[in-house]
Write a protein that holds these residues in place. Sequence first.
Motif, short mmCIF file in Angstrom:
data_model
loop_
_atom_site.label_atom_id
_atom_site.label_comp_id
_atom_site.label_asym_id
_atom_site.label_seq_id
_atom_site.Cartn_x
_atom_site.Cartn_y
_atom_site.Cartn_z
N SER A 103 0.83 -1.21 0.00
CA SER A 103 0.00 0.00 0.00
C SER A 103 0.86 1.26 0.00
CB SER A 103 -0.91 -0.01 1.24
OG SER A 103 -1.32 1.31 1.54
N GLY A 104 0.64 2.12 -1.00
CA GLY A 104 1.34 3.40 -1.05
C GLY A 104 0.93 4.30 0.10
N ASN A 105 -0.32 4.19 0.54
CA ASN A 105 -0.78 5.01 1.67
C ASN A 105 -0.05 4.62 2.95
OD1 ASN A 105 -2.66 6.74 0.38
ND2 ASN A 105 -4.10 5.03 0.21
N ALA A 149 -5.36 9.90 -5.67
CA ALA A 149 -6.09 8.66 -5.37
C ALA A 149 -6.96 8.24 -6.56
CB ALA A 149 -6.95 8.85 -4.12
N ASN A 205 -3.28 6.07 -8.40
CA ASN A 205 -3.64 5.03 -7.43
C ASN A 205 -4.70 4.09 -8.03
OD1 ASN A 205 -4.41 3.54 -5.20
ND2 ASN A 205 -4.59 5.27 -3.82
N ARG A 225 -3.37 1.86 -10.85
CA ARG A 225 -2.57 0.76 -10.29
C ARG A 225 -3.48 -0.30 -9.67
NH1 ARG A 225 -0.24 0.30 -4.94
NH2 ARG A 225 1.61 -1.06 -4.92
N TYR A 262 2.35 7.34 -4.86
CA TYR A 262 1.60 6.88 -6.03
C TYR A 262 2.10 7.49 -7.34
CZ TYR A 262 -1.38 4.30 -2.91
OH TYR A 262 -1.83 3.39 -1.98
#
Length: 198
Positions: A9-11, A104, A108, A111, A161
């Motif tokens: 997870s990029g977050n 996002a 995001n 992806r 992201y």
Amino acid sequence: MKLYDLELSGNCYKVRLFCALNQIPLEVYAVDYLAGEHKSGAYLALNPLGEIPLLADGDFLIRDSQAILIYLAQKHQLTEWWPQEAKSQALVAQWLSFAANNIARGPNDARLHDLFGISLDVASARQNALSCTNILDNHLATHRWLVGDTPTLADIACYPYMALMHQGGVQANSFHHLTRWMNDIKHMEGFITMPGIE
Ligand SMILES: N[C@@H](CCC(=O)N[C@@H](CS)C(=O)NCC(=O)O)C(=O)O
């Protein structure tokens, strides 16, 4: 402090990266995403949104990567990352919102579609990704960092992201200011990476 985390997870990576850059100790707990742990009753009691990342600092729970970054910077008085002066702080908040909304729904989402097979409008996500790319590249043509003369939470929130954008079928190579900025972030002392970011 415990981070409910997913490596891909990029977050979550935003939080891990910020802590690494600032030597903030973090207990990383890998949520069993494939088994749906983030939708279990026990997890929903902690975060009713059923999303990661989630940070637990003792009894205090905070969700959303942008909110977590603000909490960590404020708690540790890292005012260069989260400026206290009104205009600078508002500008950082502007880019945090860009990360949570535009990025996002752009790189995001593209992806999520390509890498994780999530069903969504990928043409629109790629279009949004290109729009983010153009906005960032134009801004970075005249600014070394997103806000002010040093890196801030804005850079940390927007970076993951954009750096993972190729996994959603959009290449950043021809956007020279954006790639220069991503390279500068990679060369920061204490930088850590995640799968998908070379
Ligand atoms: N605005 C949130 C978004 C968090 C988010 O979408 N997390 C994803 C993983 S990267 C998630 O938990 N998705 C599960 C779901 O939505 O069901 C943030 O920045 O932390």
